[in-house]
Design an enzyme around this catalytic site. Structure first.
Site, PDB file in Angstrom:
ATOM      1  N   LYS A   3       4.072   5.095   2.960  1.00 51.63           N
ATOM      2  CA  LYS A   3       5.117   5.336   1.944  1.00 51.63           C
ATOM      3  C   LYS A   3       4.519   5.617   0.578  1.00 51.63           C
ATOM      4  O   LYS A   3       5.092   6.327  -0.215  1.00 51.63           O
ATOM      5  CB  LYS A   3       6.017   4.096   1.846  1.00 51.63           C
ATOM      6  N   GLY A   9      -1.073  -0.839   5.480  1.00 52.10           N
ATOM      7  CA  GLY A   9      -1.196  -2.222   5.024  1.00 52.10           C
ATOM      8  C   GLY A   9      -2.504  -2.796   5.551  1.00 52.10           C
ATOM      9  O   GLY A   9      -3.462  -2.061   5.794  1.00 52.10           O
ATOM     10  N   TYR A  10      -2.520  -4.108   5.757  1.00 48.51           N
ATOM     11  CA  TYR A  10      -3.779  -4.747   6.177  1.00 48.51           C
ATOM     12  C   TYR A  10      -4.244  -4.232   7.537  1.00 48.51           C
ATOM     13  O   TYR A  10      -5.435  -3.978   7.741  1.00 48.51           O
ATOM     14  CB  TYR A  10      -3.614  -6.268   6.179  1.00 48.51           C
ATOM     15  N   ALA A  11      -3.319  -4.056   8.485  1.00 51.51           N
ATOM     16  CA  ALA A  11      -3.717  -3.582   9.810  1.00 51.51           C
ATOM     17  C   ALA A  11      -3.998  -2.074   9.784  1.00 51.51           C
ATOM     18  O   ALA A  11      -5.046  -1.625  10.262  1.00 51.51           O
ATOM     19  CB  ALA A  11      -2.622  -3.900  10.824  1.00 51.51           C
ATOM     20  N   ALA A  45      -2.084 -11.744   6.830  1.00 51.90           N
ATOM     21  CA  ALA A  45      -2.982 -10.637   6.508  1.00 51.90           C
ATOM     22  C   ALA A  45      -4.312 -10.798   7.238  1.00 51.90           C
ATOM     23  O   ALA A  45      -4.933  -9.816   7.637  1.00 51.90           O
ATOM     24  CB  ALA A  45      -3.206 -10.585   4.999  1.00 51.90           C
ATOM     25  N   GLN A  46      -4.748 -12.052   7.406  1.00 42.94           N
ATOM     26  CA  GLN A  46      -6.053 -12.215   8.058  1.00 42.94           C
ATOM     27  C   GLN A  46      -6.015 -11.707   9.501  1.00 42.94           C
ATOM     28  O   GLN A  46      -6.932 -11.029   9.948  1.00 42.94           O
ATOM     29  CB  GLN A  46      -6.593 -13.647   7.963  1.00 42.94           C
ATOM     30  N   LYS A 100     -10.193 -18.893  -2.942  1.00 42.28           N
ATOM     31  CA  LYS A 100      -9.195 -17.813  -2.869  1.00 42.28           C
ATOM     32  C   LYS A 100      -9.755 -16.552  -3.552  1.00 42.28           C
ATOM     33  O   LYS A 100      -9.630 -15.446  -3.049  1.00 42.28           O
ATOM     34  CB  LYS A 100      -7.905 -18.273  -3.562  1.00 42.28           C
ATOM     35  N   GLU A 109       3.135 -19.855  -3.644  1.00 39.05           N
ATOM     36  CA  GLU A 109       2.218 -19.091  -4.503  1.00 39.05           C
ATOM     37  C   GLU A 109       2.982 -18.447  -5.662  1.00 39.05           C
ATOM     38  O   GLU A 109       2.503 -18.413  -6.792  1.00 39.05           O
ATOM     39  CB  GLU A 109       1.477 -18.032  -3.680  1.00 39.05           C
TER      40      GLU A 109
HETATM   41  C1  LIG Z   1       3.102 -13.023  -1.984  1.00 38.05           C
HETATM   42  C2  LIG Z   1       2.488 -13.040  -0.604  1.00 38.05           C
HETATM   43  C3  LIG Z   1       1.336 -13.798  -0.380  1.00 38.05           C
HETATM   44  C4  LIG Z   1       0.745 -13.792   0.884  1.00 38.05           C
HETATM   45  N1  LIG Z   1      -0.410 -14.510   1.048  1.00 38.05           N
HETATM   46  C5  LIG Z   1      -1.055 -14.446   2.222  1.00 38.05           C
HETATM   47  C6  LIG Z   1      -2.315 -15.102   2.376  1.00 38.05           C
HETATM   48  O1  LIG Z   1      -2.798 -15.777   1.456  1.00 38.05           O
HETATM   49  N2  LIG Z   1      -2.950 -14.995   3.563  1.00 38.05           N
HETATM   50  C7  LIG Z   1      -2.440 -14.238   4.606  1.00 38.05           C
HETATM   51  O2  LIG Z   1      -3.105 -14.142   5.656  1.00 38.05           O
HETATM   52  N3  LIG Z   1      -1.249 -13.613   4.502  1.00 38.05           N
HETATM   53  C8  LIG Z   1      -0.531 -13.688   3.349  1.00 38.05           C
HETATM   54  N4  LIG Z   1       0.673 -13.037   3.209  1.00 38.05           N
HETATM   55  C9  LIG Z   1       1.232 -12.301   4.368  1.00 38.05           C
HETATM   56  C10 LIG Z   1       0.593 -10.907   4.483  1.00 38.05           C
HETATM   57  O3  LIG Z   1       0.706 -10.214   3.266  1.00 38.05           O
HETATM   58  C11 LIG Z   1       1.196 -10.079   5.611  1.00 38.05           C
HETATM   59  O4  LIG Z   1       1.068 -10.814   6.812  1.00 38.05           O
HETATM   60  C12 LIG Z   1       0.471  -8.732   5.726  1.00 38.05           C
HETATM   61  O5  LIG Z   1       0.773  -7.919   4.616  1.00 38.05           O
HETATM   62  C13 LIG Z   1       0.821  -8.001   7.022  1.00 38.05           C
HETATM   63  O6  LIG Z   1       0.038  -6.841   7.115  1.00 38.05           O
HETATM   64  P1  LIG Z   1       0.603  -5.528   7.827  1.00 38.05           P
HETATM   65  O7  LIG Z   1      -0.518  -4.543   7.886  1.00 38.05           O
HETATM   66  O8  LIG Z   1       1.279  -5.868   9.103  1.00 38.05           O
HETATM   67  O9  LIG Z   1       1.773  -5.021   6.877  1.00 38.05           O
HETATM   68  P2  LIG Z   1       1.768  -4.616   5.343  1.00 38.05           P
HETATM   69  O10 LIG Z   1       0.576  -5.132   4.650  1.00 38.05           O
HETATM   70  O11 LIG Z   1       3.104  -4.999   4.836  1.00 38.05           O
HETATM   71  O12 LIG Z   1       1.682  -3.044   5.405  1.00 38.05           O
HETATM   72  C14 LIG Z   1       2.698  -2.225   5.894  1.00 38.05           C
HETATM   73  C15 LIG Z   1       2.454  -0.826   5.348  1.00 38.05           C
HETATM   74  O13 LIG Z   1       3.383   0.052   5.957  1.00 38.05           O
HETATM   75  C16 LIG Z   1       3.962   0.860   4.941  1.00 38.05           C
HETATM   76  N5  LIG Z   1       5.289   1.210   5.443  1.00 38.05           N
HETATM   77  C17 LIG Z   1       6.301   0.364   5.709  1.00 38.05           C
HETATM   78  N6  LIG Z   1       7.343   1.053   6.203  1.00 38.05           N
HETATM   79  C18 LIG Z   1       6.963   2.345   6.239  1.00 38.05           C
HETATM   80  C19 LIG Z   1       7.589   3.531   6.674  1.00 38.05           C
HETATM   81  N7  LIG Z   1       8.823   3.519   7.174  1.00 38.05           N
HETATM   82  N8  LIG Z   1       6.905   4.695   6.573  1.00 38.05           N
HETATM   83  C20 LIG Z   1       5.648   4.706   6.059  1.00 38.05           C
HETATM   84  N9  LIG Z   1       5.007   3.631   5.657  1.00 38.05           N
HETATM   85  C21 LIG Z   1       5.651   2.452   5.751  1.00 38.05           C
HETATM   86  C22 LIG Z   1       3.961   0.011   3.695  1.00 38.05           C
HETATM   87  O14 LIG Z   1       4.024   0.842   2.546  1.00 38.05           O
HETATM   88  C23 LIG Z   1       2.630  -0.719   3.845  1.00 38.05           C
HETATM   89  O15 LIG Z   1       1.579   0.027   3.294  1.00 38.05           O
HETATM   90  C24 LIG Z   1       1.311 -13.037   1.967  1.00 38.05           C
HETATM   91  C25 LIG Z   1       2.483 -12.297   1.735  1.00 38.05           C
HETATM   92  C26 LIG Z   1       3.069 -12.291   0.477  1.00 38.05           C
HETATM   93  C27 LIG Z   1       4.318 -11.469   0.245  1.00 38.05           C
END
Ligand SMILES: Cc1cc2nc3c(=O)[nH]c(=O)nc-3n(C[C@H](O)[C@H](O)[C@H](O)COP(=O)(O)OP(=O)(O)OC[C@H]3O[C@@H](n4cnc5c(N)ncnc54)[C@H](O)[C@@H]3O)c2cc1C
Length: 394
Positions: free
Chosen positions: A32, A10-12, A307-308, A367, A163
């Site tokens: 995944k 994901g983002y991180a 995400a940021q 945006k 959104e």
């Molecule tokens: C509709 C929507 C709009 C948003 N808008 C904003 C915004 O405008 N600004 C903002 O800052 N944030 C926004 N967010 C929040 C933001 O998307 C999350 O905070 C962000 O995705 C977190 O990043 P992450 O890397 O922790 O996790 P994620 O981006 O969720 O990534 C997790 C990854 O892990 C993988 N994964 C999960 N479980 C497993 C597993 N068991 N085995 C293997 N892989 C796995 C997933 O497939 C994914 O690729 C929004 C969220 C949504 C739903």
């Protein structure tokens, strides 16, 4: 060669992988799906804008060196004692160093029936499910003109709920026209337990967002608590209920449950506690970031899951796991709040950028610019040029 794994793209996780790839630090990325999902844009995919694949980036386009491996699989367990990862396909991977960035899942706050009877917007599949489900209701209305088919309830009016509601409201007129339905028969209720929508932005911008939503036709209900959900029915505190064939829950998130299951020290949202270097307080060989991590700001308050911050953590996760492997000093993580932007449909929005309030078309443009900035950050000019025609809307 150290056995280093990055869990989640994901983002991180994707940013961590990109940075490790850049410095040729060997690692294996387990995710995944074979793509990175642009989760912050999923409401667009759910609301019928563009083709769903516009909202993904192939992992093989992000990490390209021979030292970088990609495994498409689901992690099902982390055995910290044996230092072994278990996956859905039955594989076991021994690790020496781990970066965990497994994101979030929906939080249902124990509300009876909510999980069973609502849709969520968590990944590309659920975005497609929402889009197809709503379209099916419109298609079926001709033979079964039940008004519930044309009623949509979005639970939660935080960033995701607003959104999504904004996007759906812009889609509904063309969807109604496609199926010969009078738009005035279609209803979207956005229900929020708190007294306000979008708590992360200023009061005046919230009212502006509320105005935009209601102008587009939303019934916005704050101070309204969902207490139970049964099939096609949302029950509210006080006894009222709303019958709807589309019920979407966006009201809360918690960390991936694998962190709790693996015995990390977690907060009430299941996020695993890390120190200033994003290193697990339970294991110095494990670094954790994004929505899975319990990171505190300088005032001791947990950072919100965004995400940021996840992207910013990605850089530090990569730098620190590499430094730890090579016994170099670690770097502290400092969060930088660049602002929050909420779109209300394809063209307008509200928010603040570096403390400056923006609204309307300016926020919509900001945006769009932030999408391009992110693509550049993660994939440079090559990816930006490749994806821009797909995701830019102005
Ligand atoms: C509709 C929507 C709009 C948003 N808008 C904003 C915004 O405008 N600004 C903002 O800052 N944030 C926004 N967010 C929040 C933001 O998307 C999350 O905070 C962000 O995705 C977190 O990043 P992450 O890397 O922790 O996790 P994620 O981006 O969720 O990534 C997790 C990854 O892990 C993988 N994964 C999960 N479980 C497993 C597993 N068991 N085995 C293997 N892989 C796995 C997933 O497939 C994914 O690729 C929004 C969220 C949504 C739903």
């Amino acid at each position: 060669m150290a056995k280093t794994f990055v869990l989640g793209a994901g983002y991180a996780g994707a940013m961590a992988a990109v940075q490790l790839d850049k410095i040729a630090e060997p690692f294996t990325l387990i995710n995944k799906t074979p793509y990175h999902t642009l989760v912050t844009l999923l409401h667009e995919a759910a609301g019928g804008r563009g083709t769903p694949t516009n909202y993904t980036v192939n992992l093989s386009d992000l990490v390209r060196r021979e030292t970088s491996n990609i495994v498409i699989d689901e992690v099902t367990g982390i055995d910290r004692e044996k230092r072994v990862l278990k996956t859905r396909s039955g594989q076991e991977h021994e690790y020496e160093w781990l970066v965990i960035a497994l994101g979030w899942v929906s939080e249902y706050f124990g509300i009876p029936g909510l999980k069973e009877h609502s849709l969520v917007l968590n990944d590309l599949d659920t975005a497609i499910q929402i889009r197809e489900h709503i379209e099916q209701q419109f298609a079926a209305y001709k033979d079964d003109p039940n008004p519930e088919r044309l009623r949509i309830v979005v639970g939660g009016a935080g960033l995701t709920g607003v959104e999504l509601a904004g996007e759906l409201l812009d889609w509904l007129p063309s969807l109604s026209a496609k199926y010969g339905i009078d738009r005035s028969l279609v209803e979207l209720q956005n229900i929020e337990a708190m007294s306000t929508i979008l708590p992360m932005i200023s009061e005046s911008l919230r009212s502006e967002a509320a105005r935009m939503l209601t102008e587009k036709g939303a019934i916005l209900r704050t101070n309204t608590k969902i207490v139970e959900v049964t099939e096609n029915e949302v029950h509210l505190e006080g006894g009222e209920s709303v019958k709807a064939r589309t019920i979407i829950w966006t009201g809360g998130v918690r960390a991936n449950p694998l962190l709790t299951e693996a015995g990390f020290t977690v907060d009430r949202r299941g996020r695993a506690k890390v120190n200033e270097y994003l290193q697990s307080v339970d294991d110095p060989r494990i670094f954790i970031g994004g929505d899975s991590a319990w990171v505190e700001d300088e005032n001791g308050r947990p950072l919100p899951p965004t995400a940021q911050y996840a992207t910013q953590m990605g850089y530090v996760l990569a730098a620190n796991v590499s430094s730890a492997i090579h016994r170099q000093p670690l770097r502290a993580f400092h969060a930088h709040n660049m602002g929050t932007l909420a779109s209300v449909g394809p063209e307008v929005g509200v928010g603040n950028m570096f403390g400056i309030p923006v609204k309307g078309l300016a926020a919509g443009l900001a945006k769009e610019a932030s999408k391009l900035k992110y693509l550049y950050q993660i994939g440079g000019l090559r990816l930006t040029a490749q994806k821009t025609p797909e995701i830019a809307h102005f």
